[in-house]
Design an enzyme around this catalytic site. Structure first.
Site, short mmCIF file in Angstrom:
data_model
loop_
_atom_site.label_atom_id
_atom_site.label_comp_id
_atom_site.label_asym_id
_atom_site.label_seq_id
_atom_site.Cartn_x
_atom_site.Cartn_y
_atom_site.Cartn_z
N ASP A 308 44.81 44.97 -17.70
CA ASP A 308 43.71 44.13 -17.23
C ASP A 308 42.69 43.90 -18.36
OD1 ASP A 308 42.41 42.83 -14.92
OD2 ASP A 308 40.88 44.37 -15.18
N GLU A 355 46.79 40.51 -19.35
CA GLU A 355 45.93 39.68 -18.50
C GLU A 355 44.96 38.96 -19.43
OE1 GLU A 355 42.74 38.28 -17.26
OE2 GLU A 355 42.15 40.35 -16.86
N ASP A 414 41.85 38.79 -7.33
CA ASP A 414 40.45 38.39 -7.45
C ASP A 414 40.20 36.93 -7.03
OD1 ASP A 414 39.34 40.78 -8.27
OD2 ASP A 414 39.65 40.39 -10.40
#
Length: 529
Positions: A308, A355, A414
């Site tokens: 991430d 990501e 998200d």
């Protein structure tokens, strides 16, 4: 990366069990459904024990497993728990969103009873397996068990005195020698709380056994697990407490600078995440050993790792501790390719997804490409009327622009669900999405009608699977064409239903599996050779 497709769904979203999804019967049924739908990827969120806010991206440990995912019925089946100890409280529901507060209040004491039962009654084979688990994982398990034991005690003491929030944390409320992770003080605590610490380790053993059982079952059916490593860790974690020299902290363990992202189009004040920042110089002197161990642990738990906020390795936004917003931060250079060279040297080539969303610079793209990692594409971002279809402009999220070395998602945890995004999007954006997906001219009214009927959502799933991206991953909510009520997380918010979505009972139908299998086969996904 073999051309593959699969589903994004966290285990806490599995149906049927009391309060929260677990690694029990529903997990195996989901794997069976994936197989029937010809899917070979199951992506999850971070699996660590969650704290305040219930976010899997703010865990008490980046190495440990979330005890709430442990299936109690399986403990009874293995003879590791007494059935009379696991009756759910009246307020625990098996349907609807996870209510974390209620689940923690009920389930954690039950798990400690199960651990006590195991320690008293485990047979020789199970006891040997437990001892092997402790030995193999001592590098993180001892620190986690110590931290958890101390935290439980001093959180309780703080609550008796009316202290709450960050004032309860290890760097604020614990005695200085324990807060400093002084070996003598921690050893003394160990000797005085042996039973409690042992039970904490047993609970992690329960998680470990159930996790690897599900993973083996999935792998045997040709399904790979994609896990998730958040770049930063929570301040209130065993990771920071036991490794203070690797973080930007003062002598009392208080952060000097914290993480976030700068102001942008979406937020005039940026995002203040509050995670302590790494001391990359100290980590480099230690050959990035903590990151190597973290990565090694994750590559055992899953088959592919998504990292991430990858851009933070090239440069991270450093905000003075105590600032109310992210406005006064500044970009500081990160470890760049040096970190990934060290990881590769220690562990070899690894299956990692970067990501790379957000404001991505040429330097970040170079780091991603130098490391050889595939990036991410989010289909929802492709149909912004300000970008898509504009003469002379290229929207990199449009499927015909994808390199093969990437992973496409209709949306992420998200984002709103695809149907929720369509419901809220301007008519022009819906028209662009529908025309792209159906390959024909549509009026705004025609596109909106197709969207309201769920047809655009389904067509966009087909578009993602048909794309040139090596991996196509679809959130389970999108397979169901659920609206905004099924959103997993709204960034920068706490409470509500964040992280609480659960799969409605009966959703894993034969019809849905057949549809997903058909389009996956049609576009050459998951072909067995």
């Amino acid at each position: 990366m073999k051309r593959s497709s699969g589903i994004l769904m966290h285990p806490t979203s599995l149906p049927g069990s009391a309060g929260i999804g677990t690694l029990g019967k529903a997990a195996y049924e989901f794997v069976d459904w994936l197989e029937s739908a010809h899917q070979t990827l199951w992506q999850i969120l971070p699996i660590g024990p969650t704290g305040y806010g219930d976010s899997p991206y703010a865990s008490f440990s980046t190495f440990a497993g979330n005890p709430l995912m442990i299936d109690l019925d399986r403990l009874v089946e293995k003879g590791w728990a007494d059935k009379k100890d696991i009756v759910p409280a009246d307020y625990i529901k098996s349907e609807g969103p996870v209510e974390y507060g209620s689940v923690v209040w009920w389930k954690m004491p039950v798990l400690f009873k199960c651990a006590e039962y195991f320690l008293k009654n485990a047979n020789k084979t199970d006891r040997a397996a437990y001892e092997a688990f402790k030995n193999d994982n001592s590098a993180w398990l001892n620190n986690y068990a110590d931290f958890t034991s101390i935290k439980q005690y001093y959180d309780s003491e703080a609550e008796k005195k009316g202290v709450s929030g960050v004032a309860q944390m290890w760097n604020a409320f614990w005695p200085k020698d324990l807060a400093a992770c002084n070996p003598t003080a921690v050893s003394k605590w160990d000797s005085e709380h042996t039973e409690n610490i042992e039970q904490i380790k047993v609970i992690q053993f329960f998680f470990n056994e159930q996790w690897f059982s599900v993973k083996e079952y999935a792998n045997n059916k040709g399904i790979s697990l994609i896990g998730d490593i958040p770049i930063f860790v929570a301040a209130d974690s065993s990771d920071v407490w036991a490794n203070q020299k690797f973080f930007q902290l003062d002598s009392n363990g208080i952060p000097l600078k914290v993480a976030g992202v700068p102001p942008d189009y979406f937020s005039a004040t940026g995002q203040l995440w509050g995670n302590p920042l790494y001391d990359w110089d100290a980590m480099k002197k230690d050959n990035y050993s903590w990151w190597v161990k973290r990565t090694e642990r994750m590559t055992k738990l899953v088959d592919v790792v998504r990292i991430d906020h990858f851009r933070g390795f090239e440069a991270y936004w450093s905000i003075p501790y105590g600032d109310p917003t992210a406005v006064n931060g500044k970009w500081i250079k990160g470890p760049d390719i040096d970190l990934f060279k060290a990881i590769k040297k220690a562990l070899g080539e690894l299956p990692i997804i970067a990501e790379d969303l957000g404001v991505i610079t040429d330097e970040v793209r170079k780091l991603r490409d130098d490391a050889g990692f595939p990036g991410m594409k989010v289909l929802q971002f492709a149909f912004d009327p300000n970008e898509a279809g504009k003469e002379g402009m290229v929207n990199a999220f449009l499927p015909h622009m994808y390199p093969s070395n990437c992973v496409v998602y209709t949306g992420t945890h998200d984002n709103d669900t695809m149907q929720g995004w369509l419901d809220a999007a301007p008519d022009k954006a819906v028209q662009l999405a529908a025309e792209y997906a159906f390959g024909k001219t549509l009026s705004e009214a025609e596109a909106r009608k197709l969207s309201d009927d769920g047809e655009v959502c389904k067509a966009l799933i087909k578009t993602a699977i048909a794309s040139t991206a090596s991996y196509a991953v679809i959130p389970m909510q999108d397979i169901l064409c659920q609206g905004a009520e099924a959103r997993m997380n709204t960034p920068n918010t706490l409470g509500g239903t964040n992280w609480g979505w659960r799969l409605p009972k009966g959703s894993l139908t034969k019809e849905r599996a057949e549809w997903l299998a058909f389009i996956s086969d049609l576009y050459g996904r998951n072909i067995k050779k």
